[in-house]
Motif scaffolding. Structure first.
Motif, PDB file in Angstrom:
ATOM      1  N   GLY A  18       0.897  -1.603   0.279  1.00 63.56           N
ATOM      2  CA  GLY A  18       0.133   0.042  -0.140  1.00 63.56           C
ATOM      3  C   GLY A  18       0.935   1.409  -0.105  1.00 63.56           C
ATOM      4  N   LYS A  19       2.185   1.131   0.702  1.00 62.80           N
ATOM      5  CA  LYS A  19       2.783   2.490   0.914  1.00 62.80           C
ATOM      6  C   LYS A  19       3.004   2.491  -0.605  1.00 62.80           C
ATOM      7  N   ARG A  22       1.064   3.644  -2.819  1.00 63.62           N
ATOM      8  CA  ARG A  22       0.727   5.051  -3.214  1.00 63.62           C
ATOM      9  C   ARG A  22       1.075   6.171  -3.401  1.00 63.62           C
ATOM     10  N   TYR A  27      -2.143   8.069  -4.948  1.00 65.72           N
ATOM     11  CA  TYR A  27      -3.118   7.541  -4.184  1.00 65.72           C
ATOM     12  C   TYR A  27      -3.892   8.198  -3.265  1.00 65.72           C
ATOM     13  N   VAL A  28      -4.619   7.680  -2.856  1.00 62.54           N
ATOM     14  CA  VAL A  28      -4.650   7.877  -1.432  1.00 62.54           C
ATOM     15  C   VAL A  28      -5.681   6.932  -0.798  1.00 62.54           C
ATOM     16  N   GLN A  29      -5.663   6.520   0.456  1.00 61.38           N
ATOM     17  CA  GLN A  29      -6.367   5.541   1.062  1.00 61.38           C
ATOM     18  C   GLN A  29      -7.942   5.583   0.790  1.00 61.38           C
ATOM     19  N   LEU A  42      -6.246   1.781  -2.411  1.00 62.36           N
ATOM     20  CA  LEU A  42      -6.378   3.057  -2.843  1.00 62.36           C
ATOM     21  C   LEU A  42      -7.021   4.011  -3.525  1.00 62.36           C
TER      22      LEU A  42
END
Length: 129
Positions: A18-19, A22, A27-29, A42
């Motif tokens: 995810g990190k 992102r 992108y945003v979570q 994301l």
């Protein structure tokens, strides 16, 4: 008409994946949809176009020649600069034996990378100079 809502990636470490994605995509979570929702999803920032990417933990190994993969566009950035940026975020270069010897008319060069989880993806763009 049907459209793609999101792409789901199998990963071993969803927080690490995810990190990376992102930072790679800007992108945003998405916040959890309900209590206990532990999926990392994301999305493009508000007002931006794009498809969401979900991280689902999986015990299966990443495939050397995956049947499905992401193709990224380097946009206005030089292809090699974008590849260097993604490598600095944790991607690794893949020794890809299937690069074309020459590009078709209008074709753009691409580079095959693997995310920190080993999932293959391509980055396409223009090279300056």
């Amino acid at each position: 008409m049907t459209s793609i809502k999101q792409v789901s990636l199998g990963v071993n470490d969803d927080k690490r994946a995810g990190k990376f994605w992102r930072q790679a995509l800007g992108y945003v979570q998405r916040p959890p949809r309900y209590e206990g929702d532990d999926w990392i999803v994301l999305e493009p920032p508000p007002g931006e176009c794009g498809v969401a990417i979900a991280m689902d933990t999986s015990e299966s190994p990443a495939e050397e020649f995956p049947r499905i993969h992401l193709d990224l566009d380097a946009g206005d950035r030089d292809l090699d600069e974008e590849v260097d940026r993604l490598v600095a975020l944790g991607a690794r270069r893949v020794d890809w034996q299937h690069y074309p010897e020459s590009l078709p008319p209008g074709g753009r060069p691409y580079v095959v990378l693997a995310d920190p989880e080993g999932n293959r993806f391509c980055v396409e763009g223009h090279r300056r100079g």
